[in-house]
Design a protein around this motif. Structure first.
Motif, mmCIF file in Angstrom:
data_model
loop_
_atom_site.group_PDB
_atom_site.id
_atom_site.type_symbol
_atom_site.label_atom_id
_atom_site.label_comp_id
_atom_site.label_asym_id
_atom_site.label_seq_id
_atom_site.Cartn_x
_atom_site.Cartn_y
_atom_site.Cartn_z
ATOM 1 N N VAL A 62 32.501 44.943 32.047
ATOM 2 C CA VAL A 62 33.328 45.187 33.228
ATOM 3 C C VAL A 62 34.770 45.125 32.751
ATOM 4 C CG1 VAL A 62 33.890 44.481 35.579
ATOM 5 C CG2 VAL A 62 31.573 44.091 34.684
ATOM 6 N N LEU A 63 35.339 46.288 32.467
ATOM 7 C CA LEU A 63 36.662 46.309 31.831
ATOM 8 C C LEU A 63 37.797 46.117 32.829
ATOM 9 C CD1 LEU A 63 36.305 49.144 29.165
ATOM 10 C CD2 LEU A 63 35.776 46.700 28.995
ATOM 11 N N GLY A 64 37.593 46.558 34.055
ATOM 12 C CA GLY A 64 38.634 46.406 35.071
ATOM 13 C C GLY A 64 38.152 45.490 36.176
ATOM 14 N N GLU A 65 38.392 45.905 37.411
ATOM 15 C CA GLU A 65 37.910 45.131 38.553
ATOM 16 C C GLU A 65 36.441 45.467 38.809
ATOM 17 O OE1 GLU A 65 40.576 45.110 41.939
ATOM 18 O OE2 GLU A 65 42.238 45.703 40.649
ATOM 19 N N ALA A 66 35.708 44.484 39.297
ATOM 20 C CA ALA A 66 34.277 44.668 39.529
ATOM 21 C C ALA A 66 34.039 45.440 40.818
ATOM 22 C CB ALA A 66 33.591 43.308 39.604
ATOM 23 N N HIS A 67 32.955 46.231 40.837
ATOM 24 C CA HIS A 67 32.571 46.953 42.040
ATOM 25 C C HIS A 67 31.057 47.097 42.056
ATOM 26 C CE1 HIS A 67 32.001 50.492 39.511
ATOM 27 N NE2 HIS A 67 33.249 50.396 39.103
ATOM 28 N N VAL A 68 30.530 47.661 43.125
ATOM 29 C CA VAL A 68 29.082 47.711 43.321
ATOM 30 C C VAL A 68 28.381 48.531 42.243
ATOM 31 C CG1 VAL A 68 29.119 49.732 44.835
ATOM 32 C CG2 VAL A 68 27.288 48.048 45.082
ATOM 33 N N GLY A 69 29.079 49.492 41.658
ATOM 34 C CA GLY A 69 28.475 50.277 40.594
ATOM 35 C C GLY A 69 28.018 49.429 39.420
ATOM 36 N N HIS A 70 28.727 48.318 39.165
ATOM 37 C CA HIS A 70 28.318 47.436 38.072
ATOM 38 C C HIS A 70 26.969 46.774 38.370
ATOM 39 C CE1 HIS A 70 32.809 47.447 37.255
ATOM 40 N NE2 HIS A 70 32.269 47.907 36.147
ATOM 41 N N LEU A 71 26.665 46.556 39.649
ATOM 42 C CA LEU A 71 25.368 45.972 39.997
ATOM 43 C C LEU A 71 24.237 46.944 39.701
ATOM 44 C CD1 LEU A 71 26.147 44.129 43.359
ATOM 45 C CD2 LEU A 71 26.164 43.216 41.018
ATOM 46 N N ARG A 79 16.009 45.433 34.164
ATOM 47 C CA ARG A 79 14.687 46.051 34.153
ATOM 48 C C ARG A 79 14.245 46.394 32.731
ATOM 49 N NH1 ARG A 79 13.578 51.635 37.342
ATOM 50 N NH2 ARG A 79 14.087 52.555 35.314
ATOM 51 N N GLU A 80 15.202 46.678 31.861
ATOM 52 C CA GLU A 80 14.884 47.179 30.529
ATOM 53 C C GLU A 80 15.000 46.137 29.423
ATOM 54 O OE1 GLU A 80 16.030 51.889 31.085
ATOM 55 O OE2 GLU A 80 17.390 50.594 29.954
ATOM 56 N N CYS A 81 15.755 45.074 29.661
ATOM 57 C CA CYS A 81 16.018 44.093 28.598
ATOM 58 C C CYS A 81 15.543 42.703 29.016
ATOM 59 C CB CYS A 81 17.516 44.044 28.274
ATOM 60 S SG CYS A 81 18.206 45.624 27.736
ATOM 61 N N ASP A 82 15.241 41.872 28.010
ATOM 62 C CA ASP A 82 14.817 40.503 28.289
ATOM 63 C C ASP A 82 15.973 39.628 28.748
ATOM 64 O OD1 ASP A 82 12.107 40.959 27.395
ATOM 65 O OD2 ASP A 82 12.895 40.955 25.357
ATOM 66 N N ARG A 83 17.160 39.902 28.228
ATOM 67 C CA ARG A 83 18.357 39.131 28.575
ATOM 68 C C ARG A 83 19.516 40.094 28.803
ATOM 69 N NH1 ARG A 83 15.575 36.092 29.950
ATOM 70 N NH2 ARG A 83 14.752 34.207 29.015
ATOM 71 N N VAL A 84 20.407 39.741 29.741
ATOM 72 C CA VAL A 84 21.556 40.596 30.039
ATOM 73 C C VAL A 84 22.828 39.761 30.073
ATOM 74 C CG1 VAL A 84 22.603 42.249 31.612
ATOM 75 C CG2 VAL A 84 20.111 42.143 31.412
ATOM 76 N N VAL A 85 23.827 40.237 29.332
ATOM 77 C CA VAL A 85 25.162 39.641 29.367
ATOM 78 C C VAL A 85 26.087 40.581 30.132
ATOM 79 C CG1 VAL A 85 27.165 38.898 28.016
ATOM 80 C CG2 VAL A 85 24.840 38.490 27.154
ATOM 81 N N VAL A 86 26.789 40.051 31.122
ATOM 82 C CA VAL A 86 27.877 40.770 31.772
ATOM 83 C C VAL A 86 29.164 40.229 31.169
ATOM 84 C CG1 VAL A 86 29.095 41.224 33.929
ATOM 85 C CG2 VAL A 86 26.581 41.119 33.903
ATOM 86 N N ALA A 87 29.952 41.108 30.558
ATOM 87 C CA ALA A 87 31.208 40.697 29.917
ATOM 88 C C ALA A 87 32.361 41.214 30.752
ATOM 89 C CB ALA A 87 31.286 41.248 28.495
ATOM 90 N N ALA A 88 33.138 40.310 31.328
ATOM 91 C CA ALA A 88 34.188 40.687 32.266
ATOM 92 C C ALA A 88 35.512 40.047 31.877
ATOM 93 C CB ALA A 88 33.808 40.266 33.684
ATOM 94 N N GLY A 89 36.586 40.783 32.105
ATOM 95 C CA GLY A 89 37.927 40.278 31.844
ATOM 96 C C GLY A 89 38.532 39.623 33.069
ATOM 97 N N PRO A 90 39.789 39.191 32.974
ATOM 98 C CA PRO A 90 40.435 38.471 34.074
ATOM 99 C C PRO A 90 40.534 39.272 35.368
ATOM 100 C CG PRO A 90 41.668 38.194 32.029
ATOM 101 C CD PRO A 90 40.638 39.233 31.760
ATOM 102 N N ARG A 91 40.599 40.601 35.283
ATOM 103 C CA ARG A 91 40.709 41.416 36.497
ATOM 104 C C ARG A 91 39.430 41.385 37.324
ATOM 105 N NH1 ARG A 91 42.394 47.231 34.841
ATOM 106 N NH2 ARG A 91 42.259 47.505 37.104
ATOM 107 N N ALA A 92 38.334 40.935 36.724
ATOM 108 C CA ALA A 92 37.060 40.851 37.445
ATOM 109 C C ALA A 92 36.757 39.411 37.837
ATOM 110 C CB ALA A 92 35.937 41.419 36.585
ATOM 111 N N TYR A 113 29.975 36.376 30.595
ATOM 112 C CA TYR A 113 31.019 36.022 29.639
ATOM 113 C C TYR A 113 32.353 36.393 30.270
ATOM 114 C CZ TYR A 113 34.012 36.207 25.494
ATOM 115 O OH TYR A 113 35.041 36.027 24.597
ATOM 116 N N ALA A 114 33.049 35.389 30.797
ATOM 117 C CA ALA A 114 34.302 35.588 31.529
ATOM 118 C C ALA A 114 35.450 35.125 30.651
ATOM 119 C CB ALA A 114 34.269 34.827 32.847
ATOM 120 N N ALA A 115 35.951 36.028 29.844
ATOM 121 C CA ALA A 115 37.035 35.695 28.928
ATOM 122 C C ALA A 115 38.296 35.345 29.706
ATOM 123 C CB ALA A 115 37.299 36.854 27.981
ATOM 124 N N ALA A 116 39.043 34.382 29.192
ATOM 125 C CA ALA A 116 40.267 33.937 29.868
ATOM 126 C C ALA A 116 41.370 34.979 29.774
ATOM 127 C CB ALA A 116 40.742 32.618 29.263
#
Length: 304
Positions: A62-71, A79-92, A113-116
């Motif tokens: 999630v490079l910018g602000e989060a929206h429903v498309g990310h869901l 559905r496809e992977c055993d584990r999922v990481v969402v990586a989001a910056g401060p804008r999200a 993963y919410a980087a500072a």
């Protein structure tokens, strides 16, 4: 915190490369939460445990602000992977509040993963030849910065699959080209993300528009869908639809039209006949805001 391995689906159970049938959840649940880490070492600890357990890992950036498309991307990744990481910056940062964490959890995220601070992009000095047109000409800085940030995240997380929206299809093509042949490069899944009321692609900038501006953005989707539908039905040519679309965009009074193109989804070369694999690409401006979108032409042979 220990997590049981998700049961993945076989390849035959999964959707095609465009617009798979994915359901996602917009209802929060106070009992649902997701692990939030801002420390790289903590993230690496999770990744190491998952790899030891033989888990496949999906990455939803999630490079910018989060929206429903990310869901939508997240739901497919889960559905496809055993584990999922969402990586989001401060804008999200909305993802780190209780509702955001709940939505991530209910749609299959294992770790946020919410980087500072913003991810430092890797340098992207050159674009592939196919990417010089369209975004390479009009949005080179934002394109190379996004590609550099995602490559940085790939280097950190080493995902098996990377999920990208069809609205930024050109970015996915550039990433695929640059990662091709690299050891451990992820499979890139492109999803034509959910659209909001009126067919609007759910981007955060829409909140900055007045009612007239939102209607113009809604008309953008209608124009692209009409073009794609006529091309899929074989009742018009790419040149004819581009001419019609430019007239329609001008009538909608966008402040600028960077491009409107019909191109091959694998090579990004211009398409000159109906019935060929194709996507419609557009970039327009309203004031200081820029809107980029892309939709597939769903002819019978488009994805073969």
């Amino acid at each position: 915190m220990p997590m049981s391995k998700r049961v993945g689906k076989s390849e035959s159970d999964r959707g095609g490369p465009y617009d798979p049938a994915v359901s996602f959840n917009l209802d929060g649940d106070e009992g649902a939460d997701v692990e939030v880490v801002s420390d790289v070492s903590a993230l690496i600890g999770y990744l190491a445990d998952w790899r030891e357990d033989g888990c496949s890992i999906g990455l939803v950036p999630v490079l910018g602000e989060a929206h429903v498309g990310h869901l939508v991307l997240l739901a497919l990744a889960a559905r496809e992977c055993d584990r999922v990481v969402v990586a989001a910056g401060p804008r999200a940062d909305v993802l780190t509040d209780p509702v955001g964490r709940s939505l991530l959890s209910r749609n299959g995220a294992d770790v946020l993963y919410a980087a500072a601070r913003e991810v430092d992009p890797l340098p992207v000095d050159d674009l592939p030849d196919f990417a010089v047109a369209m975004e390479g000409e009009y949005g080179r800085r934002s394109l190379t910065e996004a590609v550099g940030k995602i490559e940085r995240l790939i280097g950190l997380i080493a995902p098996d699959r990377l999920y990208q929206s069809g609205a930024v299809f050109q970015r996915a093509c550039v990433l695929a080209s640059r990662l091709s042949g690299r050891d451990g490069a992820p499979l890139i899944r492109v999803v034509d993300a959910a659209r909001g009321p009126g067919g609007i692609t759910p981007v955060a900038e829409i909140d900055r528009l007045d009612e007239a501006g939102r209607e113009r953005v809604a008309s953008l989707s209608r124009i692209l869908q009409r073009m794609a539908g006529r091309l899929a039905d074989g009742v018009s040519t790419p040149a004819g639809e581009i001419a019609w679309g430019l007239d329609a965009l001008s009538a909608a009074e966008f402040d600028g039209i960077d491009y409107l193109e019909v191109r091959n989804p694998r090579t990004l070369e211009p398409v000159d006949r109906a019935g060929a694999p194709a996507r419609v690409f557009v970039a327009v401006r309203i004031g200081d805001l820029r809107f980029v979108d892309s939709v597939p032409v769903r002819s019978a042979d488009a994805d073969r």
